[in-house]
Design a protein around this motif. Structure first.
Motif, PDB file in Angstrom:
ATOM      1  N   ILE A 330      26.905  40.840  35.343  1.00  0.00           N
ATOM      2  CA  ILE A 330      27.469  41.874  36.214  1.00  0.00           C
ATOM      3  C   ILE A 330      28.189  41.232  37.401  1.00  0.00           C
ATOM      4  CG2 ILE A 330      26.948  43.842  37.704  1.00  0.00           C
ATOM      5  CD1 ILE A 330      26.705  44.377  34.686  1.00  0.00           C
ATOM      6  N   SER A 331      27.603  40.185  37.966  1.00  0.00           N
ATOM      7  CA  SER A 331      28.245  39.480  39.086  1.00  0.00           C
ATOM      8  C   SER A 331      29.585  38.878  38.671  1.00  0.00           C
ATOM      9  CB  SER A 331      27.319  38.386  39.617  1.00  0.00           C
ATOM     10  OG  SER A 331      26.096  38.937  40.068  1.00  0.00           O
ATOM     11  N   LEU A 332      29.622  38.287  37.481  1.00  0.00           N
ATOM     12  CA  LEU A 332      30.862  37.711  36.977  1.00  0.00           C
ATOM     13  C   LEU A 332      31.915  38.784  36.705  1.00  0.00           C
ATOM     14  CD1 LEU A 332      29.374  35.039  34.538  1.00  0.00           C
ATOM     15  CD2 LEU A 332      30.636  34.585  36.677  1.00  0.00           C
ATOM     16  N   LEU A 333      31.470  39.954  36.315  1.00  0.00           N
ATOM     17  CA  LEU A 333      32.403  41.051  36.058  1.00  0.00           C
ATOM     18  C   LEU A 333      32.963  41.627  37.357  1.00  0.00           C
ATOM     19  CD1 LEU A 333      30.433  42.920  33.227  1.00  0.00           C
ATOM     20  CD2 LEU A 333      32.599  41.713  32.952  1.00  0.00           C
ATOM     21  N   GLU A 334      32.221  41.546  38.446  1.00  0.00           N
ATOM     22  CA  GLU A 334      32.674  42.100  39.723  1.00  0.00           C
ATOM     23  C   GLU A 334      33.643  41.165  40.447  1.00  0.00           C
ATOM     24  OE1 GLU A 334      32.291  44.971  41.028  1.00  0.00           O
ATOM     25  OE2 GLU A 334      30.652  45.899  39.923  1.00  0.00           O
ATOM     26  N   ILE A 335      33.527  39.857  40.248  1.00  0.00           N
ATOM     27  CA  ILE A 335      34.364  38.886  40.974  1.00  0.00           C
ATOM     28  C   ILE A 335      35.855  39.150  40.797  1.00  0.00           C
ATOM     29  CG2 ILE A 335      35.050  36.459  41.027  1.00  0.00           C
ATOM     30  CD1 ILE A 335      32.124  35.708  40.617  1.00  0.00           C
ATOM     31  N   PRO A 336      36.359  39.407  39.575  1.00  0.00           N
ATOM     32  CA  PRO A 336      37.819  39.586  39.433  1.00  0.00           C
ATOM     33  C   PRO A 336      38.377  40.777  40.190  1.00  0.00           C
ATOM     34  CG  PRO A 336      36.683  40.114  37.383  1.00  0.00           C
ATOM     35  CD  PRO A 336      35.694  39.443  38.267  1.00  0.00           C
ATOM     36  N   PHE A 337      37.566  41.788  40.492  1.00  0.00           N
ATOM     37  CA  PHE A 337      38.077  42.919  41.266  1.00  0.00           C
ATOM     38  C   PHE A 337      38.320  42.517  42.717  1.00  0.00           C
ATOM     39  CE2 PHE A 337      35.957  44.983  37.665  1.00  0.00           C
ATOM     40  CZ  PHE A 337      36.979  45.802  37.224  1.00  0.00           C
ATOM     41  N   GLY A 338      37.500  41.592  43.215  1.00  0.00           N
ATOM     42  CA  GLY A 338      37.788  41.033  44.539  1.00  0.00           C
ATOM     43  C   GLY A 338      39.084  40.250  44.538  1.00  0.00           C
ATOM     44  N   VAL A 339      39.314  39.469  43.481  1.00  0.00           N
ATOM     45  CA  VAL A 339      40.578  38.734  43.345  1.00  0.00           C
ATOM     46  C   VAL A 339      41.753  39.711  43.289  1.00  0.00           C
ATOM     47  CG1 VAL A 339      41.888  37.190  41.839  1.00  0.00           C
ATOM     48  CG2 VAL A 339      39.435  36.810  42.180  1.00  0.00           C
ATOM     49  N   ALA A 340      41.570  40.826  42.580  1.00  0.00           N
ATOM     50  CA  ALA A 340      42.643  41.817  42.456  1.00  0.00           C
ATOM     51  C   ALA A 340      42.971  42.460  43.794  1.00  0.00           C
ATOM     52  CB  ALA A 340      42.224  42.894  41.445  1.00  0.00           C
ATOM     53  N   LEU A 341      41.945  42.757  44.608  1.00  0.00           N
ATOM     54  CA  LEU A 341      42.194  43.332  45.930  1.00  0.00           C
ATOM     55  C   LEU A 341      42.988  42.369  46.809  1.00  0.00           C
ATOM     56  CD1 LEU A 341      38.734  45.017  46.618  1.00  0.00           C
ATOM     57  CD2 LEU A 341      40.924  46.187  46.269  1.00  0.00           C
ATOM     58  N   LEU A 342      42.644  41.091  46.743  1.00  0.00           N
ATOM     59  CA  LEU A 342      43.359  40.085  47.530  1.00  0.00           C
ATOM     60  C   LEU A 342      44.797  39.930  47.044  1.00  0.00           C
ATOM     61  CD1 LEU A 342      43.271  37.881  49.703  1.00  0.00           C
ATOM     62  CD2 LEU A 342      42.448  36.294  47.928  1.00  0.00           C
ATOM     63  N   ALA A 343      44.975  39.895  45.709  1.00  0.00           N
ATOM     64  CA  ALA A 343      46.323  39.737  45.150  1.00  0.00           C
ATOM     65  C   ALA A 343      47.188  40.950  45.460  1.00  0.00           C
ATOM     66  CB  ALA A 343      46.235  39.528  43.643  1.00  0.00           C
ATOM     67  N   GLY A 344      46.609  42.131  45.414  1.00  0.00           N
ATOM     68  CA  GLY A 344      47.375  43.335  45.718  1.00  0.00           C
ATOM     69  C   GLY A 344      47.787  43.411  47.173  1.00  0.00           C
ATOM     70  N   ALA A 345      46.891  42.986  48.055  1.00  0.00           N
ATOM     71  CA  ALA A 345      47.197  43.050  49.492  1.00  0.00           C
ATOM     72  C   ALA A 345      48.292  42.074  49.881  1.00  0.00           C
ATOM     73  CB  ALA A 345      45.931  42.773  50.299  1.00  0.00           C
ATOM     74  N   THR A 346      48.414  40.954  49.206  1.00  0.00           N
ATOM     75  CA  THR A 346      49.409  39.926  49.541  1.00  0.00           C
ATOM     76  C   THR A 346      50.652  39.981  48.658  1.00  0.00           C
ATOM     77  OG1 THR A 346      48.283  38.342  48.080  1.00  0.00           O
ATOM     78  CG2 THR A 346      47.623  38.375  50.404  1.00  0.00           C
ATOM     79  N   SER A 347      50.757  40.988  47.815  1.00  0.00           N
ATOM     80  CA  SER A 347      51.892  41.070  46.898  1.00  0.00           C
ATOM     81  C   SER A 347      53.141  41.536  47.628  1.00  0.00           C
ATOM     82  CB  SER A 347      51.581  42.033  45.748  1.00  0.00           C
ATOM     83  OG  SER A 347      51.509  43.362  46.222  1.00  0.00           O
ATOM     84  N   SER A 348      54.270  41.373  46.999  1.00  0.00           N
ATOM     85  CA  SER A 348      55.556  41.782  47.580  1.00  0.00           C
ATOM     86  C   SER A 348      55.947  43.196  47.177  1.00  0.00           C
ATOM     87  CB  SER A 348      56.651  40.808  47.146  1.00  0.00           C
ATOM     88  OG  SER A 348      56.749  40.772  45.716  1.00  0.00           O
ATOM     89  N   SER A 349      55.016  43.940  46.621  1.00  0.00           N
ATOM     90  CA  SER A 349      55.296  45.297  46.162  1.00  0.00           C
ATOM     91  C   SER A 349      55.410  46.243  47.361  1.00  0.00           C
ATOM     92  CB  SER A 349      54.183  45.778  45.224  1.00  0.00           C
ATOM     93  OG  SER A 349      54.027  44.898  44.145  1.00  0.00           O
ATOM     94  N   HIS A 350      55.871  47.452  47.089  1.00  0.00           N
ATOM     95  CA  HIS A 350      55.963  48.471  48.130  1.00  0.00           C
ATOM     96  C   HIS A 350      54.577  48.867  48.618  1.00  0.00           C
ATOM     97  CE1 HIS A 350      60.272  49.019  47.592  1.00  0.00           C
ATOM     98  NE2 HIS A 350      60.076  49.087  46.276  1.00  0.00           N
TER      99      HIS A 350
END
Length: 405
Positions: A330-350
């Motif tokens: 479960i811990s390993l499954l939750e880690i990528p969502f943290g990565v996704a939040l960071l990637a989304g916040a720093t993306s060049s999207s609108h």
């Protein structure tokens, strides 16, 4: 007809009316015969007895008219009436057609189970998601794009049938304990039929890839074939599913590297005819799937712990225990969502895309944690149901991935 009827019974001297006949018309059914003459002291009397025998296609009705006295042969008139019935062949044909339809329906149901539809649906979504990563502007979404998606989808669907099927062929005895509902373990599909389906699926997959002629596609198909054959078949140095690290690597390499990169490069180089690039969005997908499938690979062995112990497969859950393996996965499954939040916040999207992806990933992570807390580790049904839920969460994630640039 009168004389012909009498000649057919050479032992009968004459025909007379018996005591059972009346002056009304009587209907009798063929075949008919006249019994032997019974002799009595007072007089000799011939009784007519007609017995009814049913014919397969016609009911013959013999109508007897006329009357005569004893010791004399009277003329008779026989009217034959034929009533047609449905032929035996037509009934058998209808029954055979129904049986054939039932057999086809049963086979398709078993084939549906063999293909493991949850994984297949996730594969389709992963193909679409990775293909969208190659889209740079709206005009790229054209008929050529959809043709390119189908070129990837068809051979990989056959490859998925091969992967799931070959694993079940070598796990029949284990699946009788862990997953008795699977078609090979339950006997819905015979071993021979399973071999034919698996071999045919592999052949079709590789043939489609070769005909299409896309080298990223061919490379992806061959990689999947080699990895999952080594994972499943029981020969020396292979059957990697017996080794926890190698089993996890099979899922990790296939889903995190082989599939997204092959799908993206097929669209980028073969369909759009553009040079090879590895955009930020593709790197994010690789990182997300890497963590997620390490967790899935660990969790995958949890529902199978009973059968693995019985047949000496030393998976990680059998070594460290059920509860501990569950929460690590479960811990390993939750880690990528943290990565996704960071990637989304720093993306060049609108900004509105950042908000949607941020809330979407936060919602999926929360839902996954909430469901995990409600799993009953003493219930095999509850554990198996959560494994299906993990695939569903991944399917929803594939809708969010193309928005992160």
């Amino acid at each position: 007809m009168d004389s012909a009827f009498v000649r057919s019974f050479p032992n009968a001297p004459s025909l007379t009316t018996g005591g059972n006949l009346r002056h009304t018309k009587n209907i009798y059914y063929a075949n008919c015969y006249v019994p032997k003459v019974l002799e009595h002291k007072s007089k000799t009397q011939i009784e007519h007895k007609f017995w009814r025998l049913r014919q397969p296609s016609l009911n013959h009705h013999y109508q007897c008219t006329g009357w005569g006295s004893t010791y004399q042969e009277r003329s008779r008139k026989y009217d034959v009436k034929a009533t047609p019935e449905p032929s035996f062949d037509s009934k058998r044909s209808a029954s055979d057609s129904k049986n054939i339809l039932d057999c086809v329906k049963s086979f398709l149901t078993a084939f549906y189970k063999l293909s493991i539809p949850v994984a297949t649906i996730t594969r389709i979504l992963s193909i679409i998601s990775a293909s969208l990563l190659a889209v740079e502007k709206l005009s790229d979404i054209s008929p050529i794009f959809f043709i390119g998606v189908l070129q990837v989808m068809v051979p990989h669907l056959f490859m998925d049938i091969y992967i799931n099927g070959v694993n079940q062929l070598f796990d029949i005895e284990i699946d009788k304990i862990n997953k008795p509902y699977l078609p090979l373990a339950s006997g819905e599909i015979s071993y021979k039929t399973g071999v034919i389906v698996v071999a045919s699926s592999l052949t079709l997959s590789l043939c489609f890839g070769w005909i299409i002629g896309s080298w990223p596609l061919i490379w992806g198909l061959l990689s999947c074939f080699l990895i999952w054959t080594a994972y499943s078949i029981d020969v020396p140095l292979l059957r990697w599913k017996k080794y926890p690290l190698l089993a996890a690597m099979c899922m990790f390499v296939t889903w995190a590297f082989v599939c997204p990169i092959a799908f993206f490069l097929h669209m980028q180089t073969f369909v759009f005819k553009k040079p090879v690039v590895f955009p930020r969005s593709l790197v994010f997908v690789v990182v997300f799937i890497s963590f997620y499938f390490v967790g899935m690979a660990l969790y995958k062995d949890i529902p199978d712990i009973e059968g693995d112990k019985t047949y000496g497969i030393n998976s990680l859950p059998t070594r460290i225990g059920l509860k501990r393996a569950f929460w690590i996965s479960i811990s390993l499954l939750e880690i990528p969502f943290g990565v996704a939040l960071l990637a989304g916040a720093t993306s060049s999207s609108h900004l509105w895309i950042k908000i949607i992806t941020g809330f979407g990933h936060a919602a999926l992570a929360s839902l996954l944690w909430y469901k995990a807390k409600s799993v009953d580790l003493k219930s095999k049904a509850s554990i198996a149901s959560f494994y299906i839920f993990i695939w569903k969460v991944l399917s929803m994630e594939y809708f969010l991935m193309p928005f992160i640039r």
